[in-house]
Design a protein around this motif. Structure first.
Motif, PDB file in Angstrom:
ATOM      1  N   UNK A 315       9.245  12.435  -8.591  1.00 28.66           N
ATOM      2  CA  UNK A 315       8.143  12.153  -7.673  1.00 28.66           C
ATOM      3  C   UNK A 315       7.297  10.989  -8.159  1.00 28.66           C
ATOM      4  N   UNK A 316       6.505  10.446  -7.219  1.00 25.17           N
ATOM      5  CA  UNK A 316       5.452   9.495  -7.538  1.00 25.17           C
ATOM      6  C   UNK A 316       4.148  10.079  -6.988  1.00 25.17           C
ATOM      7  N   UNK A 317       3.017   9.538  -7.424  1.00 20.79           N
ATOM      8  CA  UNK A 317       1.726  10.084  -6.993  1.00 20.79           C
ATOM      9  C   UNK A 317       1.464   9.739  -5.524  1.00 20.79           C
ATOM     10  N   UNK A 318       0.568  10.504  -4.896  1.00 22.17           N
ATOM     11  CA  UNK A 318       0.186  10.222  -3.515  1.00 22.17           C
ATOM     12  C   UNK A 318      -0.440   8.835  -3.395  1.00 22.17           C
ATOM     13  N   UNK A 319      -1.319   8.491  -4.340  1.00 25.60           N
ATOM     14  CA  UNK A 319      -1.995   7.195  -4.274  1.00 25.60           C
ATOM     15  C   UNK A 319      -1.003   6.047  -4.394  1.00 25.60           C
ATOM     16  N   UNK A 320      -0.002   6.198  -5.258  1.00 22.44           N
ATOM     17  CA  UNK A 320       1.021   5.176  -5.398  1.00 22.44           C
ATOM     18  C   UNK A 320       1.828   5.039  -4.107  1.00 22.44           C
ATOM     19  N   UNK A 321       2.176   6.167  -3.499  1.00 19.26           N
ATOM     20  CA  UNK A 321       2.950   6.129  -2.265  1.00 19.26           C
ATOM     21  C   UNK A 321       2.163   5.460  -1.138  1.00 19.26           C
ATOM     22  N   UNK A 322       0.889   5.793  -1.023  1.00 11.70           N
ATOM     23  CA  UNK A 322       0.065   5.189   0.017  1.00 11.70           C
ATOM     24  C   UNK A 322      -0.115   3.697  -0.202  1.00 11.70           C
ATOM     25  N   UNK A 323      -0.227   3.287  -1.462  1.00 14.08           N
ATOM     26  CA  UNK A 323      -0.354   1.863  -1.785  1.00 14.08           C
ATOM     27  C   UNK A 323       0.904   1.097  -1.382  1.00 14.08           C
ATOM     28  N   UNK A 324       2.070   1.680  -1.619  1.00 18.93           N
ATOM     29  CA  UNK A 324       3.317   1.022  -1.245  1.00 18.93           C
ATOM     30  C   UNK A 324       3.462   0.926   0.270  1.00 18.93           C
ATOM     31  N   UNK A 325       2.963   1.932   0.991  1.00 22.72           N
ATOM     32  CA  UNK A 325       3.001   1.868   2.450  1.00 22.72           C
ATOM     33  C   UNK A 325       2.093   0.753   2.967  1.00 22.72           C
ATOM     34  N   UNK A 326       0.916   0.602   2.364  1.00 24.73           N
ATOM     35  CA  UNK A 326       0.014  -0.471   2.782  1.00 24.73           C
ATOM     36  C   UNK A 326       0.656  -1.835   2.542  1.00 24.73           C
ATOM     37  N   UNK A 327       1.331  -1.978   1.443  1.00 23.48           N
ATOM     38  CA  UNK A 327       1.972  -3.266   1.139  1.00 23.48           C
ATOM     39  C   UNK A 327       3.120  -3.562   2.101  1.00 23.48           C
ATOM     40  N   UNK A 328       3.758  -2.528   2.616  1.00 20.94           N
ATOM     41  CA  UNK A 328       4.822  -2.724   3.597  1.00 20.94           C
ATOM     42  C   UNK A 328       4.262  -3.233   4.926  1.00 20.94           C
ATOM     43  N   UNK A 332      -0.714  -9.258   3.081  1.00 20.49           N
ATOM     44  CA  UNK A 332      -1.694  -9.773   2.124  1.00 20.49           C
ATOM     45  C   UNK A 332      -1.900  -8.824   0.951  1.00 20.49           C
ATOM     46  N   UNK A 333      -1.570  -7.527   1.133  1.00 21.38           N
ATOM     47  CA  UNK A 333      -1.754  -6.567   0.058  1.00 21.38           C
ATOM     48  C   UNK A 333      -0.686  -6.673  -1.022  1.00 21.38           C
ATOM     49  N   UNK A 334       0.306  -7.522  -0.781  1.00 18.01           N
ATOM     50  CA  UNK A 334       1.313  -7.741  -1.815  1.00 18.01           C
ATOM     51  C   UNK A 334       0.729  -8.537  -2.978  1.00 18.01           C
ATOM     52  N   UNK A 335      -0.459  -9.083  -2.764  1.00 24.92           N
ATOM     53  CA  UNK A 335      -1.232  -9.685  -3.848  1.00 24.92           C
ATOM     54  C   UNK A 335      -2.244  -8.651  -4.320  1.00 24.92           C
ATOM     55  N   UNK A 336      -2.338  -8.426  -5.611  1.00 24.31           N
ATOM     56  CA  UNK A 336      -3.266  -7.430  -6.135  1.00 24.31           C
ATOM     57  C   UNK A 336      -4.698  -7.946  -6.046  1.00 24.31           C
ATOM     58  N   UNK A 337      -5.589  -7.121  -5.471  1.00 25.91           N
ATOM     59  CA  UNK A 337      -6.997  -7.449  -5.368  1.00 25.91           C
ATOM     60  C   UNK A 337      -7.768  -6.598  -6.373  1.00 25.91           C
ATOM     61  N   UNK A 360     -17.825  -7.420   4.341  1.00 24.94           N
ATOM     62  CA  UNK A 360     -18.758  -6.394   4.790  1.00 24.94           C
ATOM     63  C   UNK A 360     -18.218  -5.008   4.446  1.00 24.94           C
ATOM     64  N   UNK A 361     -16.936  -4.833   4.586  1.00 25.77           N
ATOM     65  CA  UNK A 361     -16.281  -3.560   4.281  1.00 25.77           C
ATOM     66  C   UNK A 361     -14.883  -3.835   3.776  1.00 25.77           C
ATOM     67  N   UNK A 362     -14.045  -2.807   3.823  1.00 21.56           N
ATOM     68  CA  UNK A 362     -12.658  -2.975   3.416  1.00 21.56           C
ATOM     69  C   UNK A 362     -11.948  -3.905   4.390  1.00 21.56           C
ATOM     70  N   UNK A 363     -11.059  -4.770   3.862  1.00 20.99           N
ATOM     71  CA  UNK A 363     -10.370  -5.736   4.718  1.00 20.99           C
ATOM     72  C   UNK A 363      -9.362  -5.060   5.644  1.00 20.99           C
ATOM     73  N   UNK A 364      -8.785  -3.944   5.214  1.00 22.77           N
ATOM     74  CA  UNK A 364      -7.751  -3.265   5.988  1.00 22.77           C
ATOM     75  C   UNK A 364      -8.334  -2.200   6.910  1.00 22.77           C
ATOM     76  N   UNK A 365      -7.536  -1.805   7.898  1.00 26.68           N
ATOM     77  CA  UNK A 365      -7.777  -0.614   8.695  1.00 26.68           C
ATOM     78  C   UNK A 365      -9.087  -0.618   9.469  1.00 26.68           C
TER      79      UNK A 365
END
Length: 368
Positions: A315-328, A332-337, A360-365
């Motif tokens: 397994x991988x962690x939930x946070x890691x899985x969600x991060x990989x989904x965002x990068x997919x 722009x998230x393929x660059x680390x901020x 002002x807030x998070x760039x995504x979503x």
């Protein structure tokens, strides 16, 4: 005709009259005073009275049935036969908390905006509160050859094939879903509101999934879906409701397709998580109003399931899985901020300049 024939006819008429009077002589009668005079009124035959009583009782019964259906509206259970084995189905339950009307207080003074906001101001609950589905209902969410894939494997559940198309905001009805995946996702989103658009007007579009964990016979999948709703009927100008994203989780036995867990929700970890756009005129470039606000809850889940007893072999962690989904879905998230202090230290150690973004807030979503 001679006089004897007329007399015969008169005699027959008198006999008929006498016979008719004899037939009704047993019926009760009453005198009713009309305009100071007495008129004789005979009661209706008993059969007519019985029919009238029956119709009165029937009317009351129909009224009771109508009131019952108002309090117990019919909700179709799509895909479930009345003879289905209850052990082969699960219950999907929806949860929806509407937007705070104060989010539109600065717009309702405008007649055009007030008319266009009708769809969101009157959306108080999910279209369907619950629904029965088969365990196999969720099978289209599995990746190809799921058993052979390892954790961190990412794939497109719903590919973005519309990147070159212009998505107009003047549309009212989405194209019908095509194929098992679209039919499944469209069915899930329709539980909240009957007019979902699986492909949003702006990117990111579509859905992606990732294998988070595997056991001997189970797989844990996270998914991310970007879709939106058009809330108004054609009598009003379009109103677009675009959640930040839908995040889902599916735990399924790959041997018998038994669902151990399923949930889908709009994230609420950020202060802004839904975008609304509505037209107040015919020109999309000039007549579009926009606001971003917070949606308290929009979620669904399968009830009475439990994945807590599964021993994951990889397994991988939930946070890691969600991060990989965002990068997919967000290139722009393929660059680390990094935050400024971390970026400064990293830039200094690598001899690279630091490029700073102030948001002002998070760039995504839909959060800025």
């Amino acid at each position: 005709m001679n006089i004897s024939q007329l007399n015969s006819k008169d005699d027959a008429s008198e006999e008929d009259k006498s016979e008719n009077e004899t037939k009704i002589s047993g019926a009760a009668h009453q005198d009713v005073k009309v305009g100071g005079s007495q008129k004789e009124c005979r009661e209706a035959p008993r059969g007519v009275v019985r029919n009238q009583a029956f119709l009165a009782v029937l009317s009351v019964a129909v009224g009771i049935v109508c009131l019952w259906f108002q309090d117990h509206p019919y909700e179709p259970q799509i895909g479930i036969s009345s003879h289905a084995n209850i052990s082969n189905v699960v219950t999907l339950k929806t949860h929806f908390v509407p937007l705070d009307p104060k989010a539109f207080s600065s717009f309702v003074d405008s007649k055009e905006s007030r008319t266009s906001l009708h769809g969101i101001l009157n959306w108080k609950s999910a279209s369907v509160s619950w629904k029965w589905v088969h365990h196999q209902y969720f099978a289209p969410l599995l990746p190809p050859s799921a058993v052979s894939k390892d954790p961190a494997f990412v794939w497109r559940i719903l590919p973005d094939d519309t990147s070159q198309e212009v998505m107009y905001s003047s549309k009212y009805v989405a194209p019908p879903p095509s194929g098992p995946v679209e039919e499944l996702l469209h069915g899930l989103l329709s539980l909240f509101h009957p007019q979902p658009f699986l492909y949003s007007r702006y990117g990111p579009r579509g859905a992606a999934g990732i294998i988070r964990a595997k056991s001997f016979d189970c797989v844990d999948i996270l998914l991310r879906l970007h879709a939106e709703y058009q809330l108004n009927p054609p009598s009003r100008r379009p109103l677009w409701f675009t959640p930040a994203a839908f995040i889902g989780r599916l735990v399924m036995n790959t041997t018998d397709s038994t669902v151990k867990h399923f949930s889908l929700h709009v994230p609420t970890d950020k202060p802004l998580n839904v975008d609304l756009e509505w037209l107040i005129g015919p020109d999309e470039d000039k007549d579009m109003e926009v606001t971003i606000t917070f949606l308290p809850e929009m979620s669904l889940e399968v009830e009475d399931t439990d994945s807590g007893g599964i021993t994951w072999l990889d397994e991988i962690s939930h946070s890691k899985a969600l991060d990989l989904l965002e990068k997919e879905l967000y290139k722009y998230k393929q660059v680390d901020y990094l935050n400024f202090s971390e970026a400064y230290l990293k830039g200094s150690s690598e001899g690279k300049p630091v490029h700073t973004l102030v948001l002002w807030g998070s760039l995504a979503d839909q959060s800025c």
